[in-house]
Design a protein around this motif. Structure first.
Motif, PDB file in Angstrom:
ATOM      1  N   SER A  24       0.826  -1.208   0.000  1.00 58.58           N
ATOM      2  CA  SER A  24       0.000   0.000   0.000  1.00 58.58           C
ATOM      3  C   SER A  24       0.860   1.258   0.000  1.00 58.58           C
ATOM      4  O   SER A  24       0.521   2.249  -0.648  1.00 58.58           O
ATOM      5  CB  SER A  24      -0.931   0.006   1.215  1.00 58.58           C
ATOM      6  OG  SER A  24      -1.829  -1.073   1.155  1.00 58.58           O
ATOM      7  N   SER A  84      -9.275   1.772  -1.321  1.00 54.72           N
ATOM      8  CA  SER A  84      -8.656   1.249  -2.545  1.00 54.72           C
ATOM      9  C   SER A  84      -9.635   1.284  -3.715  1.00 54.72           C
ATOM     10  O   SER A  84      -9.241   1.524  -4.861  1.00 54.72           O
ATOM     11  CB  SER A  84      -8.105  -0.164  -2.338  1.00 54.72           C
ATOM     12  OG  SER A  84      -9.133  -1.134  -2.327  1.00 54.72           O
ATOM     13  N   VAL A 108      -3.236  -1.600  -7.453  1.00 47.92           N
ATOM     14  CA  VAL A 108      -4.427  -1.446  -6.615  1.00 47.92           C
ATOM     15  C   VAL A 108      -5.260  -2.733  -6.637  1.00 47.92           C
ATOM     16  O   VAL A 108      -5.799  -3.145  -5.603  1.00 47.92           O
ATOM     17  CB  VAL A 108      -5.255  -0.194  -6.992  1.00 47.92           C
ATOM     18  CG1 VAL A 108      -6.115  -0.396  -8.203  1.00 47.92           C
ATOM     19  CG2 VAL A 108      -6.110   0.252  -5.814  1.00 47.92           C
ATOM     20  N   ILE A 124      -5.167   4.149   2.510  1.00 43.57           N
ATOM     21  CA  ILE A 124      -5.057   2.687   2.507  1.00 43.57           C
ATOM     22  C   ILE A 124      -4.046   2.204   3.556  1.00 43.57           C
ATOM     23  O   ILE A 124      -4.426   1.490   4.493  1.00 43.57           O
ATOM     24  CB  ILE A 124      -4.733   2.144   1.100  1.00 43.57           C
ATOM     25  CG1 ILE A 124      -5.824   2.530   0.102  1.00 43.57           C
ATOM     26  CG2 ILE A 124      -4.562   0.622   1.141  1.00 43.57           C
ATOM     27  CD1 ILE A 124      -5.448   2.280  -1.355  1.00 43.57           C
TER      28      ILE A 124
END
Length: 121
Positions: A14, A74, A102, A47
């Protein structure tokens, strides 16, 4: 239930996405500075931030809630990237890389959340 968030692969990936989206946003039109750029940067930061915050919660249910928030962020990032794609903003290669990352993160968060909920405390 406590986790060292910095050792979690979902947090690390992330953070990679956040770096990548910030770089991608540098190529977007200046008129999007207070719209897509700001929103994309903030949602990509959300995230790993929610993963980190949830990792310190006392129960797996609370951690799972923060993982869910991370997952929804996300989806927000993905939507904003798809808007950029429709408008042909930025580098197509960087955009593709962001979208692939992603999608990978979404799967990772979903699977980790399921694992957390099924595990013993």
């Amino acid at each position: 239930m406590k986790h060292n968030f910095k050792s979690l692969k979902i947090w690390q990936r992330s953070m990679d996405l956040t770096d990548l989206t910030f770089e991608y946003c540098k190529e977007l039109p200046i008129q999007e500075r207070f719209n897509l750029i700001d929103q994309l940067n903030r949602s990509s930061c959300s995230i790993p931030s929610n993963i980190a915050e949830g990792s310190g919660k006392r129960t797996k249910i609370h951690f799972a809630e923060f993982l869910t928030t991370s997952l929804t962020s996300s989806f927000e990032v993905e939507t904003q990237l798809l808007i950029c794609e429709r408008r042909a903003y930025g580098s197509p290669d960087k955009l593709k890389e962001c979208l692939e990352l992603v999608a990978e993160i979404q799967k990772m968060i979903f699977n980790f959340r399921e694992y957390i909920m099924k595990s013993d405390d």
